[in-house]
Write a protein that holds these residues in place. Sequence first.
Motif, PDB file in Angstrom:
ATOM      1  N   LEU A 181       0.826  -1.207   0.000  1.00 30.26           N
ATOM      2  CA  LEU A 181       0.000   0.000   0.000  1.00 30.26           C
ATOM      3  C   LEU A 181       0.858   1.254   0.000  1.00 30.26           C
ATOM      4  O   LEU A 181       0.581   2.218  -0.727  1.00 30.26           O
ATOM      5  N   LEU A 182       1.933   1.254   0.799  1.00 31.28           N
ATOM      6  CA  LEU A 182       2.822   2.419   0.855  1.00 31.28           C
ATOM      7  C   LEU A 182       3.485   2.680  -0.494  1.00 31.28           C
ATOM      8  O   LEU A 182       3.681   3.837  -0.891  1.00 31.28           O
ATOM      9  N   LYS A 183       3.827   1.610  -1.194  1.00 23.57           N
ATOM     10  CA  LYS A 183       4.449   1.787  -2.502  1.00 23.57           C
ATOM     11  C   LYS A 183       3.484   2.425  -3.487  1.00 23.57           C
ATOM     12  O   LYS A 183       3.871   3.260  -4.306  1.00 23.57           O
ATOM     13  N   GLU A 184       2.219   2.022  -3.410  1.00 24.87           N
ATOM     14  CA  GLU A 184       1.223   2.624  -4.296  1.00 24.87           C
ATOM     15  C   GLU A 184       0.992   4.097  -3.973  1.00 24.87           C
ATOM     16  O   GLU A 184       0.684   4.911  -4.844  1.00 24.87           O
ATOM     17  N   LEU A 214       2.393  10.761  -1.549  1.00 22.56           N
ATOM     18  CA  LEU A 214       3.059  11.223  -0.331  1.00 22.56           C
ATOM     19  C   LEU A 214       4.247  12.125  -0.614  1.00 22.56           C
ATOM     20  O   LEU A 214       4.817  12.697   0.311  1.00 22.56           O
ATOM     21  N   GLN A 215       4.635  12.253  -1.860  1.00 16.60           N
ATOM     22  CA  GLN A 215       5.773  13.095  -2.201  1.00 16.60           C
ATOM     23  C   GLN A 215       5.425  14.549  -1.899  1.00 16.60           C
ATOM     24  O   GLN A 215       4.381  15.057  -2.297  1.00 16.60           O
TER      25      GLN A 215
END
Length: 733
Positions: free
Chosen positions: A177-180, A185-186
């Motif tokens: 999920l964090l990778k997606e 989030l940038q």
Amino acid sequence: MSDKSAPLQQLQPPLPSLLSVMQSHSTSTTQASQLPSTSTTGTTPASHTNGLLHHTYLDSLNLAVNAEFHFLTCQICQAALAPGEVKHHLTRLHGTQSRYNDHEFNLAISAFRVAKELPPHIPGPRTIVHGLKPPAWCPCMIQQLRKGAGDVQTFWEVQNVEANSQPTLHQSLVDSLLKELEPMLQVIQTPLDGRMVSPWLLTTQWHEQVAGKDIKQLCSLVALPKNDGGDIPGLKDVVEAYYEEAIPLLDRTGELVLQRLNSPDPPKSGISNTPFHKHLYKSTMKKYILPVVALLAMLIRQEYTGRPFSGSNNKLMDLLAVLHINGSEGRDALPLIHEVLFEVWTTAWTPQEDREIVDPTERCLALLMLRQDGSFKEPHNVTGIIAKFEYCMRLTFLQEIHHCIQADPQSNELEHCMALENFFVEKTCSLAYDTMSLPDVWWTDTKTWKSMLYRGDEIHFADLCKVFKETEAKLVQTWEEGILMGHDIRVEYDKIADDLINKDTWPTRNLAVLGKHISLLCQHLKMSTLTGKDKLIPHALDGITSNILVQDLALARPFAEVAARACFPDKPEVVDLYQNHVFVNYNRLFDSKDLSTILTKYSLPSLHFGLTIRSWRHIQTAWKCKLGCAIEDIIEMDEEDNVEALQAGHSRSTENRVYGISIEALAGAAEDILPAYLNASMEWQRHCQVPLGGQSTSYKKAHLTPHNLKGASKEHIQKARPAPGALGPRGDY
């Protein structure tokens, strides 16, 4: 944009205890069935997840057992604990002592064969040790059993954390999920309404320079490189070596040149009477070079990209090549560093239309102030970085002056200095010094001022008094049992007179007898280094500390000097420490880290908050202002002009410095102000309920003396204090 924009919400992992409960129902339950059970009810209270052994009772205390080393870990603090430390830890930090039961606890740790002591040494590099804080990521991945003193604070290196850990299904889903979400989030800065920006940023316009750019990438430009294996190996070491070569030049430079180097703005404010000089402590220079290291790292990284930028220099790639070939041992890097820095600091940088920060030093300063969430640090944080830059700039110009003398021995160093004068004048932004920061202290008691919140931690004045009382009790116990070994020995000193003008006894007179007061003369080293002006302020010691200090210097110090000669026969400098310094830390002087550690040790049990030098300054100053014993007010009174001084045709500062002075050892303190300093100390001692100083009596009798001395001394305390309103109003927090 706002100068303090709210950080993006990050996905937070659940607490360790909650995670262990969730995972205990996953595929790892098959391992739990193989663990021993101590339950008397027939259920299985044990499980094994993520390198930790869990037990139902231990989970209720937020404890787990490391499966590899079999030591206990606190899942909240993520710190290692010996079994004998658990009850105190739960009481002191978590307030869960009511859940603790000796019988249940001993059954649980016996089932897992928990070690009685923590492992004395964990060698590295190795895989992650489960149950402890995650590795710290600079300059390498490290762990420790817990923060503290002794062997438990030893670090070891952790390698291949991701490769050696086995992610659970839950963790794999979170990682996916964090990778997606990475693009979302940038952090990208965007220009905002000027009404949402502080006056500080409106002046510097730094927020406009970073608008629309990748904040993480900008922050990485000024990240300090690793000495080994980083993108710019050995940079910090060669910068340190470069400035180490500059320091000896101070002794070979004329006084007038050093005075001009130490002048903030000679054409405007004249020449300083104090020459530019080195720091009192050699270790200070290691901190002062860090902004310069960040500046060079930024320039090298920008040059490496091949894109045009202000400050581009072919020497930067030569410097990078030398560092990759020779590392920190490359002496060939020193002239390259000088060429790059001298060019950066002697170029008149002209603003461009694209609003980029053209001056590389200012660009580095802005990026050092930039947070990862896109906001900027408070203005007061920039002043220390500016001071470090200025000091290093002056050392670089000193090197250039001597390079010119070597090239032309017939030339005059003063002429070379004056030619460079326009470049080393102070160009700091006064707004940084004038802008108020948000308060660290918030008063919860605005009537008696007996409680406050310091950065969210509640502190009561009564608990602070308890710290003083317990510390003095420990001091007396150490003196009577550890030093005197039960003997009743005492030195009388009430008839001793101190000639404050005579400096033959000690090179540094930081201990003085003012009347009946044993006083320490405290010097503000930071301001002395930058301004060249020493401001010595007397602090009267309390009745117990002052007496034991005199007894220690008279009775124990001679034996300590003999012991130092025997223990360090090849180090005469250690003996010199015991001869010329009041406080010695075994074979060296105390530093700020030592003092902060000691403060934390003695304050934590009573305050439930570990004091450090920085936090103590904020807390003490706040209380002194409210209780009417702030030394800052006395300094202000000392510097104000009065009618008598003006009638004599000079300023108050001139009168204090030149005319009618009977105490010459104190730079800048008028003799009629000295009692006010001492009385301010006594007023603070009275509020803290410790025996007052100025008694010239035994610490045993000082214990029996009432804290307010029943009228007489209290009247003496008020005698030299300024009249109400004479010092101007004090601002509330």
